[in-house]
Design a protein around this motif. Structure first.
Motif, short mmCIF file in Angstrom:
data_model
loop_
_atom_site.label_atom_id
_atom_site.label_comp_id
_atom_site.label_asym_id
_atom_site.label_seq_id
_atom_site.Cartn_x
_atom_site.Cartn_y
_atom_site.Cartn_z
N LEU A 213 5.43 1.25 5.94
CA LEU A 213 5.19 2.16 7.59
C LEU A 213 3.56 0.87 7.88
O LEU A 213 3.46 0.74 8.53
N CYS B 25 2.91 -6.03 2.77
CA CYS B 25 3.63 -6.33 1.58
C CYS B 25 4.12 -7.07 2.65
O CYS B 25 5.10 -7.76 1.30
N TYR C 207 0.75 -1.15 -0.29
CA TYR C 207 -0.23 -0.39 -0.13
C TYR C 207 1.05 1.38 0.10
O TYR C 207 0.61 2.08 -0.56
N CYS D 223 8.67 -3.88 0.81
CA CYS D 223 9.10 -2.69 0.79
C CYS D 223 10.35 -2.47 0.84
O CYS D 223 11.09 -0.95 0.10
#
Ligand code: FES
Lengths: 476, 98
Positions: B60, B64, B55, B77
């Motif tokens: 944060l 993922c 996202y 990520c």
């Protein structure tokens, strides 16, 4: 800059530890080094640049500079200065602990350590404001910033994408996609239509600002070439037959898409400052929390400063200026220069900051999400990690009479997941505030405890004992 | 789909995805490589067991998470793709820390 390979390569003592290698962190490092201080930069990224200059040093789009636009490449001068400044830099490092005595916990590559720098500058930057509309948690729905990161670092463009929200970053992304030859399918703006009239008083100030000409040209370019649907409240995304469907304007139309890219502004990323105990203030115009800082970035905690968007959103250029100011103040606090020298060295920067501040007020007010957008939709996931919907949150608020976010967290688990409330904290505050008829400032925020990023057991176990750290520090 | 702007010329990096051969480009994060291959979802959520994918792409949101070289719950990520990585999507319910 000296690239540290692992956490063991950190020195025992630094004059200044800087958290984050975006514009504020890089500029602070360059300035502190120029004053002769020893500096370490601890950064979560793979290389310096932060999110705004992400991938700048080795972008796959270096051969197509027009695509990302001049503001991106403007960062090259600062990046070069940073790479040559002689600071230590540890990348892919998470700072998960900081306290008022400046003990700083950092983990990297499966190991963790606590260091004790003499001064700390937090340059943790910004994050996109949570946008809890129904379906924001579906695969294929990402933030506009995420799409930009994919573009900057991997030259990836989402085809068949619908952009939803508002704010400079969303329009910039649309322009970049146009330049890449992959125009978005539609851009659905969510700012209420009456807003421009409401903020008309701030327009003259904006027109005189450095943002006006650039911003208006970009807006015009996108509007001419992309289908823009203005002023939709109540956007919903659902999954149907392997695709996303975006309903807007109360169901007036549904648009099919592979990707939906969301954005409703950016807010300071403040979890570390908050967990350290820095006093926070509610910024009512932009609807977010920020650490309370003076003109030099000093927080309420001695020797801990915040510079850049992490102290309030002002953009990349202002962040670099704020980084320099915080570094000069660190130099003064460490007794290397006097206050008079700091002031003399900073006069031009303070003037520049004033110029960069012009017009921001208009942008803040123009694009501020409405109260209902901030509180999110009842049908949407308010807390993505623990999967608590807005409706569950509201029921808990009504039934339990939870006085604040911490009780609500205990009742609903909202905010207990690995994101540590970053994607639900503002939503929870707004829901409570609106139910109780108070301001989010009065409602308060989650009490954050370290680690501010999840730490694995292996990382914890790898930590040297206090005696070992002291032994290291006492070694000649 | 994500389209790769064609003129960038990065080296191809072979890896395996759920045991099958796959390819990404030098400079990709694990999350980016999977998105480029059309995998918008990379795991099922811990509570409701629904599909989730990257996202925020900046470390944060924790949506993922994938398994990399046998280690679960890695943030795709925040991990650079390396040649030979064995990546698995995280199906089914899986509590953090498991
Ligand atoms: S995509 Fe958000 S943490 Fe990786």
């Amino acid at each position: 800059m000296t690239l540290l390979q692992d956490i063991g390569a950190l020195a025992e003592i630094y004059d200044v530890a800087i958290v984050g290698a975006g514009p504020a962190g890089m500029a602070a490092a360059v300035t502190a080094r120029a004053q002769g201080l020893s500096v370490v930069v601890l950064d979560r990224g793979f290389a310096a640049g932060g999110q705004i200059y992400r991938g700048l040093g080795n972008s796959p789009l270096a051969g197509r500079r027009d695509l990302l636009g001049p503001d991106y490449w403007k960062g090259e001068a600062l990046l070069d200065d940073f790479l040559g400044c002689g600071a230590d830099a540890l990348h892919q490092a998470s700072v998960w602990y900081l306290d008022a005595s400046r003990c700083l916990g950092v983990s990297q590559g499966g190991a963790a350590r606590i260091i004790a720098p003499r001064h700390v500058i937090l340059a943790t930057g910004a994050m996109e404001r949570p946008m809890p509309i129904p379906g924001w948690d579906l695969p294929g729905v990402m933030t506009a910033g995420a799409a930009q990161i994919l573009l900057k670092t991997s030259a990836l463009v989402a085809s068949d994408a619908v952009l939803v929200g508002d704010g400079p970053l969303l329009w910039l992304l649309a322009a970049q996609y146009l330049a890449a030859g992959v125009p978005p399918k539609a851009l659905i703006t969510t700012t209420p239509r009456r807003r421009l009239a409401q903020v008309a008083g701030a327009i003259p100030g904006f027109l005189a600002s450095p943002y006006a000409a650039k911003g208006l040209a970009l807006l015009w370019r996108v509007r001419r070439q992309v289908r823009v649907l203005d002023g939709s409240g109540g956007v919903e995304i659902r999954q149907h037959a392997g695709r996303l469907q975006v309903r807007h304007h109360g169901g007036a139309e549904e648009i099919g898409a592979d990707h939906v890219l969301l954005h409703q502004g950016v807010v300071p990323e403040v979890n570390l400052a908050r967990a350290a105990g820095c006093p926070m203030v509610w910024q009512a115009t932009s609807g977010c929390w920020a650490p309370q800082v003076d003109a030099w970035g000093n927080t309420g905690l001695t020797g801990i400063a915040v510079a850049g968007d992490g102290a309030g959103i002002r953009g990349a250029e202002a962040a670099a200026v704020a980084g320099r100011l915080a570094a000069r103040e660190a130099t003064r606090a460490l007794g290397v220069i006097t206050g008079a020298v700091r002031d003399a060295q900073s006069a031009a920067d303070i003037r520049a900051l004033r110029r960069l501040q012009r017009g921001r007020d208009f942008l803040d007010r123009l694009f501020a999400p409405s109260p209902s957008q901030r509180a999110g939709s009842p049908e949407a996931m308010a807390c993505r990690c623990e999967e608590v919907t807005g409706a569950t949150l509201r029921r808990a608020v009504a039934e339990t009479r939870a006085a604040g976010p911490n009780q609500l967290k205990a009742y609903t688990r909202c905010g207990m997941g690995p994101c540590q409330g970053r994607l639900c904290g503002l939503t929870v505050g707004e829901v409570l505030a609106q139910h109780q008829g108070r301001s989010p400032a009065e409602v308060g925020y989650f009490r954050l405890r370290p680690p501010v990023f999840p730490l694995s057991l292996a990382e914890m176990a790898s930590m040297p004992t206090l005696e070992e750290e002291e032994g290291r520090a006492n070694r000649p | 789909m994500f389209r790769r702007l064609s003129d960038t010329g990065e080296a191809m990096l072979p890896f395996t995805l759920d045991g099958l051969p796959a390819e990404g480009r030098a400079g990709d994060t694990v999350a980016a490589a999977l998105l480029a291959l059309g995998h918008l979802a990379c795991r099922h959520s811990a509570v409701g067991g629904v599909e989730r994918g990257p996202y925020c792409m900046m470390g944060l949101c924790f949506d993922c998470l994938v398994e990399i070289d046998g280690q679960g719950n890695r943030q795709g990520c925040l991990t650079l793709l390396r040649p030979g990585m064995a990546i698995r999507l995280q199906p089914g319910r899986r509590a953090l820390g498991q």
